[in-house]
Design an enzyme around this catalytic site. Structure first.
Site, PDB file in Angstrom:
ATOM      1  N   ASP A  92      45.431  -9.055 109.228  1.00 38.19           N
ATOM      2  CA  ASP A  92      45.249  -7.749 108.588  1.00 38.19           C
ATOM      3  C   ASP A  92      46.090  -7.764 107.323  1.00 38.19           C
ATOM      4  O   ASP A  92      47.310  -7.699 107.375  1.00 38.19           O
ATOM      5  CB  ASP A  92      45.714  -6.636 109.545  1.00 38.19           C
ATOM      6  CG  ASP A  92      45.720  -5.257 108.888  1.00 38.19           C
ATOM      7  OD1 ASP A  92      45.278  -5.140 107.722  1.00 38.19           O
ATOM      8  OD2 ASP A  92      46.165  -4.296 109.541  1.00 38.19           O
ATOM      9  N   LYS A 110      47.196  -4.625  97.093  1.00 35.44           N
ATOM     10  CA  LYS A 110      45.813  -4.504  97.574  1.00 35.44           C
ATOM     11  C   LYS A 110      45.020  -3.515  96.726  1.00 35.44           C
ATOM     12  O   LYS A 110      43.816  -3.646  96.569  1.00 35.44           O
ATOM     13  CB  LYS A 110      45.837  -4.038  99.033  1.00 35.44           C
ATOM     14  CG  LYS A 110      44.487  -4.045  99.732  1.00 35.44           C
ATOM     15  CD  LYS A 110      44.683  -3.755 101.206  1.00 35.44           C
ATOM     16  CE  LYS A 110      43.387  -3.764 101.988  1.00 35.44           C
ATOM     17  NZ  LYS A 110      43.652  -3.562 103.423  1.00 35.44           N
ATOM     18  N   ASP A 164      39.991   5.497 109.804  1.00 39.28           N
ATOM     19  CA  ASP A 164      41.042   4.540 109.443  1.00 39.28           C
ATOM     20  C   ASP A 164      41.687   4.942 108.123  1.00 39.28           C
ATOM     21  O   ASP A 164      41.109   4.735 107.054  1.00 39.28           O
ATOM     22  CB  ASP A 164      40.405   3.138 109.351  1.00 39.28           C
ATOM     23  CG  ASP A 164      41.409   2.062 108.948  1.00 39.28           C
ATOM     24  OD1 ASP A 164      42.581   2.392 108.680  1.00 39.28           O
ATOM     25  OD2 ASP A 164      41.008   0.884 108.894  1.00 39.28           O
ATOM     26  N   GLU A 172      37.770  -3.405 108.522  1.00 37.98           N
ATOM     27  CA  GLU A 172      38.897  -2.957 109.336  1.00 37.98           C
ATOM     28  C   GLU A 172      38.502  -2.015 110.478  1.00 37.98           C
ATOM     29  O   GLU A 172      38.928  -2.225 111.621  1.00 37.98           O
ATOM     30  CB  GLU A 172      39.969  -2.338 108.428  1.00 37.98           C
ATOM     31  CG  GLU A 172      40.720  -3.427 107.656  1.00 37.98           C
ATOM     32  CD  GLU A 172      41.386  -2.959 106.383  1.00 37.98           C
ATOM     33  OE1 GLU A 172      41.444  -1.738 106.152  1.00 37.98           O
ATOM     34  OE2 GLU A 172      41.851  -3.807 105.610  1.00 37.98           O
TER      35      GLU A 172
END
Lengths: 614, 174
Positions: A18, A80, A201, A179
């Site tokens: 992850d 990210k 999420d 994810e």
């Protein structure tokens, strides 16, 4: 008779990773369940923070997070948010991330840390390599293959950048998994034979919602939605802004430009945010240069601040349900993923929206990595009773006349998905056709995200409209586009030259592979020369500037001559490979310009003093 | 017809949704790239192509209108070629009424019109089901023409319904 079992060659381990905005984790499949592999410090989380030290080494994770305060200009976090983006579309991020952007950032961001420049895939690659090393150390065997998770709402360029990061780290990326889908796998929700599940999420920097149908071990994503610029970071920045304003009015000092103080304060508001998930009130405390700031923050005030962020997540949820063709009543279970879902206000909002008590038994920070490990075991053939069917989050289109988009693959199509379009020429003898591919739901090209330009080359010269070139667009199981072309009459494969709008070329990725970067780093002498040249650049620039000032002409002739001589001597050694010689000449130039520098200094002081008298 | 072959079906306009889904899952289990990631590159390529075809086929065939359009185009009848002409004249009055209501943001009238068009849509769907059955019983080009006409009519009404719903929804939200 009996068969001799020579044993199958031991399957190479495939890890699940992850790669998060705030934290990254690596997990592997155990005999019965996936488990998180901690770092040598025992922490299951590796903060997604990297520091480039002056000696060429990198700090990764917790040490880098500590370096945020001591080396703010050499440290980068939340990278990210920059993946697959160009300078023009990170205006939002620039406000939040205090990094220096280098030249040539139009299609790939260049992050300046100290004297060196890095692209987001390289920074992510450095984090991935640390996770790889942690896994190797823990498992006692080499790790070369991985499943890496990405936000479901990531576009093609963001996915490609993540894949590049894997390659840069020396990992073969077997699959990019969304994810929320990974989280659904981790929860083992397939144990209930059938049902509709919503996965909500909210991570550090991205928000995803996915609606899945589970049936006999198949996890079929019906629809997905989200926002790749929404997450816990936004809560932090909001609190940080409020605290900075508060301090400015209390201390009469604006700390905004003081990176060290800002990072200390950022840490303080994050701690307060975490505390408010369990306590009704807490204090935001900053101790800086013998001064102390403390402000009580109640959960009520906090809730009022973050309500707009919570509300921003609800529209994509409704859209995803509509796209999936399900109503709230049909949702059997809701799963919460991501550290930000610890905020009580958010849990209440999700529960109200879906009218179901959300699952949060698994640690929301770890569930995605655990799911990635499950998918890794599916890919390596250890598990055959489960299968993920995921979708593409954004429609794929091509530019047509007048800047309009002609949609060829709709969003929420199960991937792999394909579409075929036929192209021809507009003028006689035309030998190439340019195709512009975009992603997005809007009707105008300018409102969508440019993905790539494809040049169909080597078309045999014919009258206009005669060639018929069949172009096949294929979105693979990673959500990444592949294009191939064929001349219909001859059946010959046509060459397609791809110019991605954002991202790195294959050759660039090759050049960034960390091992090769490291070999260069090992060449200590070369690096010393490079660093000394940077210093020489700075000194020479300053001298050139000083030579434009009035003070220069006030200095005696022989002094000016000796400065020019010292400057020339530095230039002569500049391109050589002896760093000590460059240093000697820099020092000589410094010495020669000292009286000049003093004159400039004095005149600056005089002007300033004059200014106060008037 | 590739899409039918991919799911092991005879080309029929009327399909059972449950059966279609089951075929889709079965073939996904067999061909999905996840099942081939330890196999040689050539096999991986085949799996990718097969799965793309299975997915494209399921996406097209599960929606009756998209399915019928696919069959039309495979039989050389482009649905869109006729679209303009097939806009039903008998709907003109109702369409004008709806457009006026939309323009004036007359919620009550939009809702009334929406009801009308929704029942028309159901009517066309019923008509289509009959035409599907007729073609399935004895496929012929002559039996596809009315399918095309009904399909274009359906599309026209479906667009009206979508616009009216959207208007009502935004009105409710603001």
């Amino acid at each position: 008779m009996f068969a001799i079992d020579f044993g199958k060659p031991k399957n190479e381990v495939v890890v699940g990773i992850d790669l998060g905005t705030t934290n990254s984790l690596v997990a592997a499949m155990g005999p019965s369940a996936p488990f998180i592999i901690p770092g040598p410090d025992g922490d299951p989380l590796v903060p997604s923070v990297v520091t480039a030290l002056p000696n060429g080494d990198f700090l990764v994770g917790n040490p880098a997070r500590r370096a945020l305060v001591t080396h703010p200009r050499r440290t980068v976090y939340s990278v990210k948010r920059l993946m697959g983006r160009g300078a023009a579309d990170i205006a939002e991020e620039r406000k939040l991330l205090p990094f220096k952007m280098g030249e040539g950032s139009e299609s790939v961001i260049q992050i300046e840390l100290g004297t060196r420049t890095f692209t987001p895939p390289v920074i992510s690659g450095i984090i991935l390599r640390r996770l790889k090393q942690n896994a190797e150390e823990h498992l006692g065997e080499p790790v070369t293959k991985a499943v890496i998770t990405v936000p479901a709402y990531f576009n093609d360029a963001q996915r490609q950048a993540t894949k590049d990061a894997g390659r840069i780290a020396g990992l073969e990326v077997l699959r990019l998994v969304n994810e929320p889908t990974a989280a659904a796998l981790a929860y083992g929700l397939d144990k209930r034979k059938e049902g509709i599940v919503a996965v909500y999420d909210l991570g550090g920097g991205t928000f995803d919602i996915s609606i899945l149908r589970l049936q006999d071990g198949i996890f079929e994503v019906l629809a997905t939605g989200g926002d790749t610029r929404l997450g816990g970071d936004d809560i932090d920045n909001l609190l940080l802004r409020v605290a900075l304003e508060d301090i400015a009015s209390e201390w009469g000092e604006d700390l905004t430009k003081n990176l060290e103080a800002v990072q200390l304060l950022r840490r303080a508001v994050i701690e307060a945010k975490h505390a408010l998930s369990v306590l009704p009130r807490t204090n935001v405390v900053l101790e800086y240069r013998d001064r102390r700031y403390a402000r009580e923050l109640t959960r009520d005030v906090f809730n009022r601040l973050v309500l707009p962020i919570v509300e921003r997540t609800l529209a994509p949820c409704r859209q995803a349900m509509a796209d999936a063709g399900v109503t709230t009543g049909q949702i059997d279970e809701v799963v919460l993923v991501g550290g930000s879902t610890r905020v009580p206000l958010l849990r209440e909002a999700v529960e109200r929206l879906f009218r179901a008590k959300p699952h949060c038994e698994l640690n929301p920070d770890q569930v995605v990595a655990l799911g990635a490990a499950v998918q890794a075991s599916i890919l390596s053939g250890q598990q055959t009773d489960k299968l993920l069917l995921d979708v593409t989050p954004l429609s794929l289109g091509i530019e047509t006349m007048g800047g309009l988009v002609s949609r060829i693959i709709q969003r929420n199509s199960t991937i792999p998905a394909s579409a075929t379009e036929t192209f021809t020429t507009a003028v006689e003898g035309q030998t190439n056709v340019l195709i512009h591919v975009v992603q997005g739901e809007r009707e105008m090209v300018k409102d969508c995200r440019s993905l790539a330009r494809f040049d169909l080359k080597g078309i045999a010269p014919m009258p206009a409209g005669m060639p018929r070139i069949e172009v096949r667009f294929l979105i693979d199981a990673n959500g990444i586009l592949q294009v191939s072309a064929r001349e219909q009459r001859t059946g010959l494969e046509q060459s397609v030259e791809v110019k991605p709008s954002y991202g790195l070329s294959d050759e660039q990725v090759e050049a960034m592979i960390l091992e090769s970067i490291e070999r260069a780093e090992d060449d200590f002498a070369e690096r010393q020369v490079r660093e000394m040249r940077v210093e020489a650049d700075n000194v020479m620039q300053a001298v050139e500037k000083a030579k434009q000032s009035d003070a220069w002409f006030e200095r005696p002739e022989d002094e000016r001559e000796s400065v020019n001589r010292a400057l020339n001597e530095l230039l002569v050694v500049y391109h050589g490979d002896d760093h000590t010689l460059i240093r000697v000449k820099i020092e000589a130039l410094d010495e020669a310009t000292r009286p000049l520098a003093e004159t400039i200094m004095n005149s600056a002081v005089n002007t300033a003093l004059k200014g106060t008298k008037i | 017809m590739r899409y039918y072959e991919a799911l092991g079906l005879e080309p029929r306009l009327a399909l059972d949704a449950g059966d279609l889904q089951k075929r889709f899952y079965d073939r996904s289990r067999q061909w999905h790239p996840d099942r081939f990631s330890t196999r040689p590159a050539a096999e991986q390529r085949t799996a990718l192509e097969m799965t793309a075809l299975i997915n494209d086929a399921f996406r097209t065939l599960r929606d009756p209108a998209a399915r019928a359009e696919y069959v039309l185009s495979e039989n050389g009848l482009e649905a869109s070629a006729q679209r303009g002409k097939d806009v039903p004249a008998d709907l003109l009055e109702e369409v004008l009424e709806l457009n006026m209501a939309l323009e004036e943001a007359d919620g009550a009238q939009v809702a009334r019109s929406l009801g009308q068009f929704e029942s028309m849509l159901a009517g066309v769907d019923g008509q289509l089901a009959g035409l599907f059955a007729a073609w399935d019983a004895a496929p012929s080009a002559g039996r596809l023409e009315p399918v095309r006409a009904a399909l274009n009519r359906r599309k026209y009404i479906a667009n009206l319904v979508r616009d009216a719903r959207k208007t009502l929804e935004t009105a409710r939200e603001t």
